[in-house]
Design a protein around this motif. Structure first.
Motif, PDB file in Angstrom:
ATOM      1  N   ARG A  20     -15.202  23.058  22.063  1.00  0.00           N
ATOM      2  CA  ARG A  20     -14.296  22.616  23.057  1.00  0.00           C
ATOM      3  C   ARG A  20     -13.619  21.491  22.253  1.00  0.00           C
ATOM      4  O   ARG A  20     -12.388  21.206  22.280  1.00  0.00           O
ATOM      5  CB  ARG A  20     -14.792  22.340  24.248  1.00  0.00           C
ATOM      6  CG  ARG A  20     -15.173  23.278  25.113  1.00  0.00           C
ATOM      7  CD  ARG A  20     -15.795  23.093  26.501  1.00  0.00           C
ATOM      8  NE  ARG A  20     -14.774  22.145  27.243  1.00  0.00           N
ATOM      9  CZ  ARG A  20     -14.953  21.609  28.494  1.00  0.00           C
ATOM     10  NH1 ARG A  20     -16.353  21.603  28.914  1.00  0.00           N
ATOM     11  NH2 ARG A  20     -13.964  20.821  29.185  1.00  0.00           N
ATOM     12  N   PHE A  21     -14.427  20.549  21.445  1.00  0.00           N
ATOM     13  CA  PHE A  21     -14.054  19.313  20.778  1.00  0.00           C
ATOM     14  C   PHE A  21     -13.202  19.572  19.556  1.00  0.00           C
ATOM     15  O   PHE A  21     -12.250  18.741  19.120  1.00  0.00           O
ATOM     16  CB  PHE A  21     -14.961  18.535  20.919  1.00  0.00           C
ATOM     17  CG  PHE A  21     -14.625  16.967  20.477  1.00  0.00           C
ATOM     18  CD1 PHE A  21     -13.942  16.319  21.278  1.00  0.00           C
ATOM     19  CD2 PHE A  21     -14.874  16.636  19.081  1.00  0.00           C
ATOM     20  CE1 PHE A  21     -13.682  14.782  20.767  1.00  0.00           C
ATOM     21  CE2 PHE A  21     -14.488  15.260  18.636  1.00  0.00           C
ATOM     22  CZ  PHE A  21     -13.917  14.359  19.569  1.00  0.00           C
ATOM     23  N   ALA A  22     -13.507  20.722  18.816  1.00  0.00           N
ATOM     24  CA  ALA A  22     -13.182  20.970  17.529  1.00  0.00           C
ATOM     25  C   ALA A  22     -11.698  21.008  17.228  1.00  0.00           C
ATOM     26  O   ALA A  22     -11.347  20.512  16.241  1.00  0.00           O
ATOM     27  CB  ALA A  22     -13.884  22.318  17.025  1.00  0.00           C
ATOM     28  N   PRO A  23     -10.961  21.445  18.250  1.00  0.00           N
ATOM     29  CA  PRO A  23      -9.550  21.850  18.163  1.00  0.00           C
ATOM     30  C   PRO A  23      -8.811  20.255  18.061  1.00  0.00           C
ATOM     31  O   PRO A  23      -7.733  20.154  17.545  1.00  0.00           O
ATOM     32  CB  PRO A  23      -9.081  22.438  19.112  1.00  0.00           C
ATOM     33  CG  PRO A  23     -10.143  23.364  19.587  1.00  0.00           C
ATOM     34  CD  PRO A  23     -11.300  22.424  19.207  1.00  0.00           C
ATOM     35  N   LEU A  59     -11.028   9.083  17.257  1.00  0.00           N
ATOM     36  CA  LEU A  59     -11.882  10.113  18.023  1.00  0.00           C
ATOM     37  C   LEU A  59     -11.832  10.323  19.586  1.00  0.00           C
ATOM     38  O   LEU A  59     -11.670  11.144  20.163  1.00  0.00           O
ATOM     39  CB  LEU A  59     -13.525  10.074  17.779  1.00  0.00           C
ATOM     40  CG  LEU A  59     -13.934  10.183  16.359  1.00  0.00           C
ATOM     41  CD1 LEU A  59     -15.199   9.763  16.151  1.00  0.00           C
ATOM     42  CD2 LEU A  59     -13.582  11.503  15.809  1.00  0.00           C
ATOM     43  N   VAL A  60     -11.586   8.952  19.993  1.00  0.00           N
ATOM     44  CA  VAL A  60     -11.443   9.089  21.732  1.00  0.00           C
ATOM     45  C   VAL A  60     -10.115   9.415  21.908  1.00  0.00           C
ATOM     46  O   VAL A  60      -9.828  10.062  22.886  1.00  0.00           O
ATOM     47  CB  VAL A  60     -11.889   7.414  22.000  1.00  0.00           C
ATOM     48  CG1 VAL A  60     -11.121   7.663  23.643  1.00  0.00           C
ATOM     49  CG2 VAL A  60     -13.157   7.029  21.944  1.00  0.00           C
ATOM     50  N   SER A  61      -9.026   9.015  21.109  1.00  0.00           N
ATOM     51  CA  SER A  61      -7.770   9.302  21.417  1.00  0.00           C
ATOM     52  C   SER A  61      -7.472  10.909  21.249  1.00  0.00           C
ATOM     53  O   SER A  61      -6.584  11.675  22.302  1.00  0.00           O
ATOM     54  CB  SER A  61      -6.749   8.409  20.664  1.00  0.00           C
ATOM     55  OG  SER A  61      -6.919   8.941  19.248  1.00  0.00           O
ATOM     56  N   ALA A  62      -7.966  11.345  20.308  1.00  0.00           N
ATOM     57  CA  ALA A  62      -7.958  12.674  20.009  1.00  0.00           C
ATOM     58  C   ALA A  62      -8.331  13.813  21.131  1.00  0.00           C
ATOM     59  O   ALA A  62      -7.945  14.608  21.627  1.00  0.00           O
ATOM     60  CB  ALA A  62      -8.761  13.300  18.659  1.00  0.00           C
ATOM     61  N   ALA A  63      -9.629  13.212  21.552  1.00  0.00           N
ATOM     62  CA  ALA A  63     -10.349  13.889  23.002  1.00  0.00           C
ATOM     63  C   ALA A  63      -9.426  13.738  24.130  1.00  0.00           C
ATOM     64  O   ALA A  63      -9.185  14.587  24.796  1.00  0.00           O
ATOM     65  CB  ALA A  63     -11.493  13.359  23.176  1.00  0.00           C
ATOM     66  N   ARG A  96      -6.933  16.873  26.120  1.00  0.00           N
ATOM     67  CA  ARG A  96      -7.140  16.842  27.668  1.00  0.00           C
ATOM     68  C   ARG A  96      -5.687  16.663  28.059  1.00  0.00           C
ATOM     69  O   ARG A  96      -5.268  17.549  29.158  1.00  0.00           O
ATOM     70  CB  ARG A  96      -8.105  15.878  28.352  1.00  0.00           C
ATOM     71  CG  ARG A  96      -8.413  16.064  29.643  1.00  0.00           C
ATOM     72  CD  ARG A  96      -9.124  15.194  30.190  1.00  0.00           C
ATOM     73  NE  ARG A  96      -8.836  13.924  30.209  1.00  0.00           N
ATOM     74  CZ  ARG A  96      -9.601  12.847  30.701  1.00  0.00           C
ATOM     75  NH1 ARG A  96     -10.649  12.874  30.860  1.00  0.00           N
ATOM     76  NH2 ARG A  96      -8.943  11.486  30.685  1.00  0.00           N
ATOM     77  N   ARG A  97      -5.096  15.792  27.840  1.00  0.00           N
ATOM     78  CA  ARG A  97      -3.502  15.567  28.423  1.00  0.00           C
ATOM     79  C   ARG A  97      -2.707  16.711  28.104  1.00  0.00           C
ATOM     80  O   ARG A  97      -1.724  17.084  29.102  1.00  0.00           O
ATOM     81  CB  ARG A  97      -2.956  14.157  27.785  1.00  0.00           C
ATOM     82  CG  ARG A  97      -1.415  13.900  28.238  1.00  0.00           C
ATOM     83  CD  ARG A  97      -1.057  12.594  27.741  1.00  0.00           C
ATOM     84  NE  ARG A  97       0.154  12.332  28.429  1.00  0.00           N
ATOM     85  CZ  ARG A  97       0.630  11.141  28.553  1.00  0.00           C
ATOM     86  NH1 ARG A  97      -0.134  10.139  28.293  1.00  0.00           N
ATOM     87  NH2 ARG A  97       1.864  10.886  28.880  1.00  0.00           N
ATOM     88  N   LEU A  98      -2.544  17.097  26.749  1.00  0.00           N
ATOM     89  CA  LEU A  98      -1.635  18.137  26.421  1.00  0.00           C
ATOM     90  C   LEU A  98      -2.033  19.744  27.007  1.00  0.00           C
ATOM     91  O   LEU A  98      -1.180  20.646  27.110  1.00  0.00           O
ATOM     92  CB  LEU A  98      -1.567  18.330  24.811  1.00  0.00           C
ATOM     93  CG  LEU A  98      -0.962  17.225  24.258  1.00  0.00           C
ATOM     94  CD1 LEU A  98      -1.208  17.314  22.664  1.00  0.00           C
ATOM     95  CD2 LEU A  98       0.323  16.816  24.733  1.00  0.00           C
TER      96      LEU A  98
END
Length: 262
Positions: free
Chosen positions: A4-7, A250-254, A258-260
């Motif tokens: 789930r986090f890899a993308p 890393l936090v912003s990417a996650a 979730r936002r998109l």
């Protein structure tokens, strides 16, 4: 969980270059206006405060006040340039112009986009900080030999504040909320981090807070380099800036994933 986090992570070490190049080609059309805009405020502060307060204060920490201030303005310029590019331009590409949605239709991942945006913001910070450094050197407020040593610190400052601003962009419901980040975080940080006056003039509790701020470590790297002095605790300053750059990325990417996906 990793699937789930890899993308949200970069697909490889070089895909981000496409995002950086796209932003560069767009910026190139307004490059002169952008450069002048980035230089206007720090240069006015440098000469206004440097000559104004400098006449009253005189020397400070063994150098003229304007030389002391120049390094602070270089770090501040890098901070502001990287931040504004992220919270306004990158946010518009994500939210308003839907540029990110178009890019995500290509093989690039969200992590590639975020890394490309951070790298682009850091490039603009490097450009702004270098321009002020060159002006300071040309006017005799810094050493010519300082430029090669100051450039990596300016670039690292850009990466750090671009990553921090990317978290703000991921959380902000609209661009109207960015003013809170500017007034509540960036402005107090500028005054606490030794950019305008020495941190030693602050109360002890404020000095301890300032020691945790990324801009403090940026100034502690840039100022000695510009004044031709040895830098104390280089490893500590670099490590702190790297932590402030890597973890928020890393936090912003996650958060952005979730936002998109809403």
């Amino acid at each position: 969980m990793w699937q789930r986090f890899a993308p949200a992570l970069p697909a490889n070490p070089w895909n981000w270059i496409a995002v950086w190049r796209r932003n560069f080609l767009v910026w190139r059309k307004v490059a002169l206006a952008s450069i002048l805009g980035n230089l206007a405020e720090p240069m006015s502060s440098l000469f206004g405060l440097g000559f104004g307060l400098g006449m009253i204060i005189g020397g400070i920490e063994g150098t003229s006040y304007i030389s002391f201030l120049a390094a602070g303005m270089v770090a501040t310029s890098a901070m502001v340039s990287a931040t504004f590019e992220t919270i306004y331009a990158a946010y518009a590409r994500m939210q308003t112009n839907c540029t990110w949605e178009a890019v995500l239709c290509t093989p690039l991942t969200l992590g590639d986009i975020v890394l490309g945006e951070v790298a682009w913001a850091a490039s603009k910070a490097l450009l702004a900080g270098t321009a002020i450094t060159i002006v300071a050197v040309a006017l005799g407020y810094a050493e010519w030999s300082s430029i090669p040593y100051a450039l990596p610190a300016i670039a690292l400052t850009g990466v750090t504040f671009a990553s921090l601003a990317m978290v703000v962009s991921a959380l902000a419901p609209s661009h109207d909320y960015f003013i809170f980040y500017q007034s509540l975080i960036l402005t107090p940080m500028m005054y606490l981090s030794g950019t305008i006056f020495p941190m030693s003039q602050l109360p002890g509790s404020f000095q301890r807070i300032a020691a945790l701020l990324p801009l403090t470590h940026s100034v502690d790297l840039i100022r000695p380099a510009m004044l031709g002095r040895p830098v104390d605790s280089v490893g500590l300053h670099v490590a702190v800036l790297c932590i402030y750059g890597a973890f928020p990325f890393l936090v912003s990417a996650a958060l952005l994933r979730r936002r998109l996906m809403r």
